[in-house]
Every structure is written in structure tokens, then in C-alpha cells.
Design a protein around this motif. Structure first.
Motif, PDB file in Angstrom:
ATOM      1  N   ALA A   1       4.285  -3.855   2.136  1.00  0.00           N
ATOM      2  CA  ALA A   1       4.539  -3.039   0.949  1.00  0.00           C
ATOM      3  C   ALA A   1       5.636  -3.669   0.085  1.00  0.00           C
ATOM      4  O   ALA A   1       5.519  -3.697  -1.148  1.00  0.00           O
ATOM      5  CB  ALA A   1       4.928  -1.621   1.355  1.00  0.00           C
ATOM      6  N   ALA A   2       6.675  -4.197   0.699  1.00  0.00           N
ATOM      7  CA  ALA A   2       7.764  -4.829  -0.047  1.00  0.00           C
ATOM      8  C   ALA A   2       7.255  -6.050  -0.814  1.00  0.00           C
ATOM      9  O   ALA A   2       7.639  -6.260  -1.975  1.00  0.00           O
ATOM     10  CB  ALA A   2       8.898  -5.224   0.903  1.00  0.00           C
ATOM     11  N   GLU A   3       6.394  -6.839  -0.187  1.00  0.00           N
ATOM     12  CA  GLU A   3       5.807  -8.000  -0.865  1.00  0.00           C
ATOM     13  C   GLU A   3       5.017  -7.561  -2.094  1.00  0.00           C
ATOM     14  O   GLU A   3       5.085  -8.177  -3.154  1.00  0.00           O
ATOM     15  CB  GLU A   3       4.894  -8.775   0.084  1.00  0.00           C
ATOM     16  CG  GLU A   3       5.609  -9.566   1.144  1.00  0.00           C
ATOM     17  CD  GLU A   3       6.404 -10.738   0.559  1.00  0.00           C
ATOM     18  OE1 GLU A   3       5.879 -11.421  -0.340  1.00  0.00           O
ATOM     19  OE2 GLU A   3       7.542 -10.946   1.005  1.00  0.00           O
ATOM     20  N   ILE A   4       4.246  -6.502  -1.939  1.00  0.00           N
ATOM     21  CA  ILE A   4       3.416  -5.994  -3.032  1.00  0.00           C
ATOM     22  C   ILE A   4       4.283  -5.444  -4.158  1.00  0.00           C
ATOM     23  O   ILE A   4       4.021  -5.678  -5.343  1.00  0.00           O
ATOM     24  CB  ILE A   4       2.436  -4.934  -2.500  1.00  0.00           C
ATOM     25  CG1 ILE A   4       1.386  -5.611  -1.601  1.00  0.00           C
ATOM     26  CG2 ILE A   4       1.787  -4.152  -3.633  1.00  0.00           C
ATOM     27  CD1 ILE A   4       0.546  -4.664  -0.780  1.00  0.00           C
ATOM     28  N   LYS A   5       5.331  -4.741  -3.809  1.00  0.00           N
ATOM     29  CA  LYS A   5       6.207  -4.144  -4.817  1.00  0.00           C
ATOM     30  C   LYS A   5       6.990  -5.197  -5.598  1.00  0.00           C
ATOM     31  O   LYS A   5       7.401  -4.948  -6.725  1.00  0.00           O
ATOM     32  CB  LYS A   5       7.152  -3.139  -4.161  1.00  0.00           C
ATOM     33  CG  LYS A   5       6.429  -1.879  -3.708  1.00  0.00           C
ATOM     34  CD  LYS A   5       7.360  -0.923  -2.995  1.00  0.00           C
ATOM     35  CE  LYS A   5       6.597   0.315  -2.532  1.00  0.00           C
ATOM     36  NZ  LYS A   5       7.469   1.238  -1.805  1.00  0.00           N
ATOM     37  N   LYS A   6       7.192  -6.390  -5.024  1.00  0.00           N
ATOM     38  CA  LYS A   6       7.921  -7.463  -5.706  1.00  0.00           C
ATOM     39  C   LYS A   6       7.275  -7.821  -7.040  1.00  0.00           C
ATOM     40  O   LYS A   6       7.965  -8.215  -7.976  1.00  0.00           O
ATOM     41  CB  LYS A   6       7.987  -8.722  -4.834  1.00  0.00           C
ATOM     42  CG  LYS A   6       9.017  -8.686  -3.753  1.00  0.00           C
ATOM     43  CD  LYS A   6       9.016 -10.001  -3.007  1.00  0.00           C
ATOM     44  CE  LYS A   6       9.941  -9.956  -1.814  1.00  0.00           C
ATOM     45  NZ  LYS A   6       9.867 -11.209  -1.029  1.00  0.00           N
ATOM     46  N   PHE A   7       5.961  -7.727  -7.122  1.00  0.00           N
ATOM     47  CA  PHE A   7       5.284  -8.081  -8.369  1.00  0.00           C
ATOM     48  C   PHE A   7       4.736  -6.838  -9.085  1.00  0.00           C
ATOM     49  O   PHE A   7       3.850  -6.928  -9.931  1.00  0.00           O
ATOM     50  CB  PHE A   7       4.183  -9.124  -8.147  1.00  0.00           C
ATOM     51  CG  PHE A   7       3.133  -8.748  -7.152  1.00  0.00           C
ATOM     52  CD1 PHE A   7       2.055  -7.959  -7.516  1.00  0.00           C
ATOM     53  CD2 PHE A   7       3.215  -9.193  -5.845  1.00  0.00           C
ATOM     54  CE1 PHE A   7       1.088  -7.614  -6.601  1.00  0.00           C
ATOM     55  CE2 PHE A   7       2.239  -8.856  -4.927  1.00  0.00           C
ATOM     56  CZ  PHE A   7       1.182  -8.066  -5.307  1.00  0.00           C
ATOM     57  N   GLY A   8       5.265  -5.682  -8.724  1.00  0.00           N
ATOM     58  CA  GLY A   8       4.925  -4.453  -9.429  1.00  0.00           C
ATOM     59  C   GLY A   8       3.692  -3.739  -8.930  1.00  0.00           C
ATOM     60  O   GLY A   8       3.216  -2.806  -9.576  1.00  0.00           O
ATOM     61  N   GLY A   9       3.170  -4.128  -7.768  1.00  0.00           N
ATOM     62  CA  GLY A   9       2.000  -3.467  -7.206  1.00  0.00           C
ATOM     63  C   GLY A   9       2.319  -2.054  -6.750  1.00  0.00           C
ATOM     64  O   GLY A   9       3.464  -1.733  -6.429  1.00  0.00           O
ATOM     65  N   GLN A  10       1.308  -1.204  -6.754  1.00  0.00           N
ATOM     66  CA  GLN A  10       1.470   0.180  -6.328  1.00  0.00           C
ATOM     67  C   GLN A  10       0.935   0.331  -4.914  1.00  0.00           C
ATOM     68  O   GLN A  10      -0.228   0.018  -4.648  1.00  0.00           O
ATOM     69  CB  GLN A  10       0.724   1.112  -7.274  1.00  0.00           C
ATOM     70  CG  GLN A  10       1.289   1.092  -8.682  1.00  0.00           C
ATOM     71  CD  GLN A  10       0.573   2.078  -9.576  1.00  0.00           C
ATOM     72  OE1 GLN A  10       0.159   3.136  -9.143  1.00  0.00           O
ATOM     73  NE2 GLN A  10       0.440   1.723 -10.840  1.00  0.00           N
ATOM     74  N   VAL A  11       1.780   0.818  -4.022  1.00  0.00           N
ATOM     75  CA  VAL A  11       1.411   0.905  -2.611  1.00  0.00           C
ATOM     76  C   VAL A  11       2.109   2.087  -1.945  1.00  0.00           C
ATOM     77  O   VAL A  11       3.245   2.403  -2.255  1.00  0.00           O
ATOM     78  CB  VAL A  11       1.740  -0.420  -1.870  1.00  0.00           C
ATOM     79  CG1 VAL A  11       3.214  -0.737  -1.931  1.00  0.00           C
ATOM     80  CG2 VAL A  11       1.244  -0.410  -0.444  1.00  0.00           C
ATOM     81  N   THR A  12       1.374   2.729  -1.046  1.00  0.00           N
ATOM     82  CA  THR A  12       1.899   3.790  -0.195  1.00  0.00           C
ATOM     83  C   THR A  12       1.577   3.400   1.241  1.00  0.00           C
ATOM     84  O   THR A  12       0.515   2.836   1.507  1.00  0.00           O
ATOM     85  CB  THR A  12       1.211   5.131  -0.530  1.00  0.00           C
ATOM     86  OG1 THR A  12       1.379   5.412  -1.918  1.00  0.00           O
ATOM     87  CG2 THR A  12       1.795   6.263   0.290  1.00  0.00           C
ATOM     88  N   THR A  13       2.477   3.686   2.168  1.00  0.00           N
ATOM     89  CA  THR A  13       2.241   3.314   3.564  1.00  0.00           C
ATOM     90  C   THR A  13       2.231   4.545   4.464  1.00  0.00           C
ATOM     91  O   THR A  13       2.911   5.541   4.196  1.00  0.00           O
ATOM     92  CB  THR A  13       3.317   2.344   4.082  1.00  0.00           C
ATOM     93  OG1 THR A  13       4.592   2.985   4.017  1.00  0.00           O
ATOM     94  CG2 THR A  13       3.342   1.056   3.283  1.00  0.00           C
TER      95      THR A  13
END
Length: 70
Positions: free
Chosen positions: A30-42
Motif C-alpha cells: 500500500a505504501a508503494e502504491i500511495k507514493k505515486f498517488g494510487g488509491q488503496v485500502t488494506t
């Protein structure tokens, strides 16, 4: 494979819901995805337990694509 696919889908603009029993690994993805502005829930889910799967699915709501156990 699951992390790489999740990152690729997020870069394509998909909103992701990640399920895994490994909470730490899930948070790292999730942190990797959020680095480029991705939307993610875990969610931390034991995919070997049907009850956990159904309970979490109720929390998540409807989704178009489910890729279990990646």
C-alpha cells in the motif's frame, strides 16, 4: 507476483483493495502504491478461513475484479 500486479493496476488508475494475512507486507505494498498517488485500502484476512473472507467482503462492498490470494 501480487505486489507487482497491484502496483501495475494502480498505475493504470485502478482503485485497489488488498487482502492478505501478512499485514506488514500488505502495508508495504500500500505504501508503494500511495507514493505515486494510487488509491488503496488494506484488510488483513486469513484466506484459508471462509468466515473471514465473507466478513471482509461485507466490509468492502461490491468490486469489479477479485484476485484472491495474490
Amino acid at each position: 507476483m501480487g505486489r507487482l500486479l497491484s502496483i501495475k493496476l494502480a498505475k493504470m488508475g485502478c482503485k485497489l483493495v488488498l487482502w492478505d494475512i501478512n499485514e506488514e507486507g500488505n502495508q508495504e505494498t500500500a505504501a508503494e502504491i500511495k507514493k505515486f498517488g494510487g488509491q488503496v485500502t488494506t484488510y488483513t484476512v486469513d484466506l484459508s478461513k471462509r468466515e473471514d473472507i465473507y466478513s471482509t467482503a461485507d466490509k468492502v462492498g461490491g468490486r469489479s475484479i477479485v484476485l484472491p490470494g495474490l
